[in-house]
Scaffold this motif. Sequence first.
Motif, short mmCIF file in Angstrom:
data_model
loop_
_atom_site.label_atom_id
_atom_site.label_comp_id
_atom_site.label_asym_id
_atom_site.label_seq_id
_atom_site.Cartn_x
_atom_site.Cartn_y
_atom_site.Cartn_z
N THR A 3 0.71 -1.20 0.56
CA THR A 3 -0.35 0.56 0.42
C THR A 3 1.14 1.07 -0.06
O THR A 3 1.43 1.29 1.12
CB THR A 3 -0.97 -0.47 1.31
OG1 THR A 3 -0.07 0.07 2.40
CG2 THR A 3 -1.76 -0.89 0.87
N THR A 146 -11.32 0.01 0.32
CA THR A 146 -9.79 0.00 0.35
C THR A 146 -9.65 -1.25 -1.23
O THR A 146 -8.04 -0.95 -1.28
CB THR A 146 -9.36 -0.62 1.05
OG1 THR A 146 -9.49 -1.44 2.24
CG2 THR A 146 -9.16 1.11 2.68
N HIS A 173 -13.26 8.29 4.53
CA HIS A 173 -12.28 7.13 5.33
C HIS A 173 -12.13 7.92 6.65
O HIS A 173 -11.46 9.09 6.33
CB HIS A 173 -10.86 6.43 4.82
CG HIS A 173 -11.47 5.29 5.19
ND1 HIS A 173 -10.93 4.67 6.60
CD2 HIS A 173 -11.22 3.86 4.70
CE1 HIS A 173 -10.80 3.41 6.47
NE2 HIS A 173 -11.11 3.11 5.74
N VAL A 177 -6.45 6.49 4.61
CA VAL A 177 -5.47 5.24 3.56
C VAL A 177 -6.51 5.53 2.74
O VAL A 177 -7.43 6.49 2.53
CB VAL A 177 -6.45 4.05 4.77
CG1 VAL A 177 -5.63 3.71 5.33
CG2 VAL A 177 -7.90 3.92 4.79
N GLU A 178 -6.18 5.04 1.58
CA GLU A 178 -6.85 5.23 0.73
C GLU A 178 -7.76 4.57 0.34
O GLU A 178 -7.88 3.06 0.02
CB GLU A 178 -5.84 4.94 -0.76
CG GLU A 178 -4.75 5.91 -1.28
CD GLU A 178 -5.23 7.11 -1.89
OE1 GLU A 178 -6.46 7.14 -2.43
OE2 GLU A 178 -3.86 7.56 -2.60
N SER A 179 -9.38 4.82 -0.43
CA SER A 179 -11.06 4.02 -0.03
C SER A 179 -11.27 4.96 -1.24
O SER A 179 -10.99 6.38 -1.66
CB SER A 179 -10.94 4.24 1.26
OG SER A 179 -11.50 5.58 1.40
#
Length: 277
Positions: A3, A146, A173, A177-179
């Motif tokens: 990630t 995600t 989120h 984090v990337e979502s």
Amino acid sequence: MTTTSPPPELTWSLRGRAPHDIPVLAAGQEVTPEWAWGGATGAGVRVCVVDSGIERDHPLVGRVDGSYVVLKDEDGIRVEPTGTGDTCGHGTACGGIVRRTAPDCELYSVRVLGERFSGTGEVLLAGLRWAVEQRFDVINLSLSTTRAQFTDALRTLADEAFFGRSVIVASAHNTPVESFPWRFSSVLSVGSHQEEDPDLFLYNPNPPVEFFAPGQNVTVPWLGGRTIRTTGNSFATPYMAGMAARVLSKHPRMTAFQLKSVLYLAASNVTVSRGAR
């Protein structure tokens, strides 16, 4: 899978800063709250909450105009009407905030989460796709995934909604984090602020989160006709969905692009100047 950490300037919620810390000078025509949604209650606007379901007959939610569930079994994935309510409380909270903000909207529910907030990207995508196909005016999505394998399908669906005049209001989120799909420019993305004013929403001058709304230490409906106090971007999102419903109730011919522009210009921290650059 490796990630990649998102850039440090990415802002998910407004903590430790007040509205005067993020002033925005905009060029163009001033848009007042009175013009944008004054007197509007959401009447004539269909709002769909894609979540864990909505508890029927909750005193702070009221009428639910239609309830559906995404089912996944050996025959595939499909959406069916359901008489069941909410599996974990999250959708009831979101539905109640929409109802409080836009009391006369039509409210619909698509259940994509099970008990203990369980769910899959496939089911989320199916529920969102169904809502877009029904051409709901506003779709509240206080969820994200995600899983990178769903990104392209979600982006295509978000674009389809945008050009089809269905406004997806998507929660950022709660952690860095990337979502998705909140990261897409075709949705109206929302984080939470810590201000006590329940009617205050702000534009974020450092997107991809576009707006901040009440969502920290707020009282929301929960299972069993109860209320709880909780915090999360999930609960700021239905406030903006309700505001979108009010604007569309007063200006029903607006496109998603126009709606986002109006909310931007009407945000409490935005000052409009015809000479701004």
